[in-house]
Write a protein that holds these residues in place. Sequence first.
Motif, mmCIF file in Angstrom:
data_model
loop_
_atom_site.group_PDB
_atom_site.id
_atom_site.type_symbol
_atom_site.label_atom_id
_atom_site.label_comp_id
_atom_site.label_asym_id
_atom_site.label_seq_id
_atom_site.Cartn_x
_atom_site.Cartn_y
_atom_site.Cartn_z
ATOM 1 N N ARG A 95 12.580 -3.933 6.720
ATOM 2 C CA ARG A 95 13.545 -4.545 7.258
ATOM 3 C C ARG A 95 13.812 -3.666 5.765
ATOM 4 N N GLY A 96 13.497 -2.470 5.976
ATOM 5 C CA GLY A 96 14.703 -1.614 4.847
ATOM 6 C C GLY A 96 13.904 -0.196 4.633
ATOM 7 N N THR A 97 13.962 0.501 4.061
ATOM 8 C CA THR A 97 14.253 2.068 3.189
ATOM 9 C C THR A 97 13.274 2.121 2.514
ATOM 10 N N TYR A 98 12.770 3.076 2.048
ATOM 11 C CA TYR A 98 11.493 4.021 1.115
ATOM 12 C C TYR A 98 12.884 4.098 0.073
ATOM 13 N N GLN A 131 3.600 12.568 4.866
ATOM 14 C CA GLN A 131 3.122 12.884 4.918
ATOM 15 C C GLN A 131 1.901 11.726 4.949
ATOM 16 N N ALA A 132 1.785 11.347 3.835
ATOM 17 C CA ALA A 132 1.268 9.920 2.601
ATOM 18 C C ALA A 132 1.664 9.017 3.643
ATOM 19 N N LEU A 133 2.754 8.787 4.640
ATOM 20 C CA LEU A 133 3.285 7.977 5.334
ATOM 21 C C LEU A 133 2.259 7.256 6.159
ATOM 22 N N LYS A 134 2.435 8.808 7.072
ATOM 23 C CA LYS A 134 1.592 8.377 8.219
ATOM 24 C C LYS A 134 0.041 9.002 8.544
ATOM 25 N N ALA A 135 -0.564 9.289 7.054
ATOM 26 C CA ALA A 135 -1.691 9.408 7.707
ATOM 27 C C ALA A 135 -1.985 7.716 6.993
ATOM 28 N N ASN A 136 -1.219 7.211 6.495
ATOM 29 C CA ASN A 136 -1.657 5.506 5.984
ATOM 30 C C ASN A 136 -1.207 4.500 6.992
ATOM 31 N N GLY A 137 -1.954 4.038 7.753
ATOM 32 C CA GLY A 137 -1.523 2.585 8.160
ATOM 33 C C GLY A 137 -0.945 2.819 9.799
ATOM 34 N N THR A 145 0.483 -1.031 0.157
ATOM 35 C CA THR A 145 -0.208 -0.174 0.073
ATOM 36 C C THR A 145 1.495 0.899 -0.213
ATOM 37 N N ASP A 146 2.150 1.657 0.871
ATOM 38 C CA ASP A 146 3.052 2.003 0.858
ATOM 39 C C ASP A 146 3.019 2.363 -0.520
ATOM 40 N N LEU A 147 3.705 1.982 -0.878
ATOM 41 C CA LEU A 147 4.955 1.813 -2.340
ATOM 42 C C LEU A 147 3.216 2.500 -3.585
ATOM 43 N N ALA A 148 2.600 1.915 -3.331
ATOM 44 C CA ALA A 148 1.740 2.773 -4.352
ATOM 45 C C ALA A 148 1.516 3.894 -4.038
ATOM 46 N N ARG A 149 1.246 4.117 -2.613
ATOM 47 C CA ARG A 149 1.129 6.189 -2.829
ATOM 48 C C ARG A 149 2.328 6.502 -3.027
ATOM 49 N N LEU A 150 3.393 6.199 -2.366
ATOM 50 C CA LEU A 150 4.385 6.588 -3.152
ATOM 51 C C LEU A 150 5.352 6.982 -4.786
#
Lengths: 407, 436
Positions: A227-230, A249-255, A78-83
């Motif tokens: 286990r890694g870094t975006y 912001q995107a990562l904070k808002a989700n998850g 999900t994160d990767l899709a948003r990024l």
Amino acid sequence: MHLRHILRALGRHRIAVGLLVLEIAFSCAVVCNALFLIGTRLERMQRPTGVDEMHVVEVGVRSVTPGTPEATMAQTRTDLARLRALPGVSDAVVANPTLFGDSVSFSSVRLRDDAKAPSLPVAQYFGGAPLARTLGLKLASGRWFRPDEFVGYDALQNDTSAVPVIISRALARHLFPGQDAAGQTIYAFGTNRVVGVVDRLVQPMDYGAAGGYDYAMMFPVDLPYSRGTYLMRVDDPARRQAVIGQALQALKANGPLRLIAPRYATTLEAARAKYYRNDRAMAWLLVGVSLLLLLVTALGIVGLSSFWVGQRRRQIGIRRAIGASRADIRRYFQAENFLIATGGIALGMALAYGINLVLMRHYELGRLPGYYLPIGSVALWVLGQLAVLGPALRAAAVPPVVATRAA
Amino acid sequence: MLMYYLGLARRSLRRSPVLTGLMVLAISLGIGASMTMITVLHVMTDDPLPGRSAQLYTPHLDPLPLDYKRHEGSPDPADDLTWPDAMALLKAHRAVRQAAMSGGSLLLRPARADLHPIYVSGRYATAEFFPMFGVPFERGGGWSAADDATGSPVLVLADALARKLFGTSDAVGQTVRLGEHDFRVIGVTADWAPKPLFYADQTGTQYSDADLFFLPLSVAMDQKFPVSGNQSAWGKGRSPSLTSANMSWLQFWAQLDTPAQVAAYRQYLVDYSAQQKALGRFQRPPRNAKLYGLMGWLAHENLVPGDVDLQLWLALGFLFVCMLNIVALLLAKFLRRGGEISVRRALGARRRDIFVQFGIESALIGVAGGVLGLGIAQLGLWSIRQRPDDYARLAQMDLSMLLGTVVLAVLASVLAGLLPAWRACRVQPALQLKGG
């Protein structure tokens, strides 16, 4: 000119002249070696990584609440899709480790499936499918990983795994000299077929023997974010900071609740600057000490020349009275300084090589290249002439009438 | 007489203010640069536990197979102990006190809503860690061997972390959640952070690190807490567990009060190695087992980076050039006063008097240079504190370094004045007086 006269006059001040020669020699030797050290630092700081650094930003996220591996992996997708959806971002991936980061992991690489075979520790990178595109790596031979070759992190730890590997060209040349590495097999995580060779890939941080900096390999591993870094590829370098802000912001808002902070996010350019800050500080320090050393040497020349001028006022007056021009007097002191400087430089060259030999033994430094010597000698000749100019002009200004006065 | 010479020296120095200024500047630059680097080296090689370091020893075994090949630049696996070896040494209890330890970084979730979760680094250790190292406590104390054995979830906090979590209220008795586990705080250390952090794994940044918590090693093993630092494995098997006999990762320290105890412990290590070799686990000679004293261990680890070394040599080289400079200038200055020397000699001054007079003049330059050099060294240390290095924040002068600066400056200038003063006192008065 009357070099013989100058030499004879210098002979009367053997100790003072000797000291000045020593001082010039030592300055010359230290400055030559300092310049060489500065050169090696600059060279080190400019080493390419093979990565398109101006277009990459990284955002680290640390998990706080433990979840099942499946849930973490789903969150990662999900994160990767948003990024990737962020404006200006053309790719995103989870990778480990990051370039210029503070961790590095090695695997022993062997060419035979035998624990007793000779091994070479090689830095390794794990990352998802878009890693090569995100980093802007260039393929030298072979191919990139196919989508069906990517495995989960746990599958890799399995001894029987047979994941393919892509290695750096330097490593390929080391392991398979004279042949194409693509298609060969190495043994690191089980049996690994080399499917491709990239132009250049380096250790995330210097570690181990200096010659191994550009030995690195990549494995196709879909990592969870824990286990890694975006890593994100930003098309317009000017937008990198903005992208970092939006990504946070995107990562904070989700998850779920996670550690997401600006201090875990950086551009690769900033990471490089931070990585090399000690080298930069050292280079500036060497520049500073060299300048001070030259300054002190110049001051010594000014001081001693001034004293000699003062001491010889009467002789100067006599020479002027019997026909020497002002220019003759000035040239006499300039020639004298040139002789002293030449003596110093000759001794300095030998000393420079001596110091270099000591440095080579203790600090993994190369041999002092020959071209530093002319640079050093010209610098000290020019310095000597500049320093003596003032006293020489003052000597030239001594009027002939001095000769008629008592000293 | 001394006052008279001082007066003479002052007047002589004043007569040529530019030259005097040059000499003072040269010596102060040299001294400033040298003292900056000497101070850095001094703080880096200082005793981390004064008063205790002489009784602290760290044992090292060599469990590596015969065909193990070390790679250049990578850490030596024999620098740390394996779990079975560390447990065997603990159990044998041959030293006055001993403890096994390792570093770890854990997620801490504060109970207070206004604090965010943070990662804190600390130490997993066994009970005698605290009495052996003489860790001072603000409140409470360490845990007991019984806590180690039963794996009690007890925790000791560093004062900084305790204040952050609980403010001014007493932290002892409170609960702290580390990882996924609740711990009961039983002690808060007073300000304690040896520099360097000698007992930590050598791959860390030992000058800036400090432990924020301490908890029993047995609990860390039970909970499978992550371990930081180097983990070196050898032989077959790809991912050995922490309890494997083929992976070293633990640090071990022992307190030995007398030379006899040290000798006995050394023998014990050799005997243990021989026994392990007989069992087929060790392959290398039992005599490879070593026992390092604390300062010896720091020397073995060689924590001082090459750059610092290089900078010290550079600074000393610079001081040397400055001294050559001053020797030449003083020589010119003293010899120019041949007339004055001759008059004084003619009036009854002995060679020794002339020598002392010029020596005092040199020393005066040294004092002025030392004072100015002190300022330059402070500036240099300030600039080092701005640097990103691990040791940067430690770069401070203590009293001995302050005094050392002035002593070094006077010593350097008197040394520089020796040759000129000797030449000056050899001046033939008759020749000079006739000419003058």
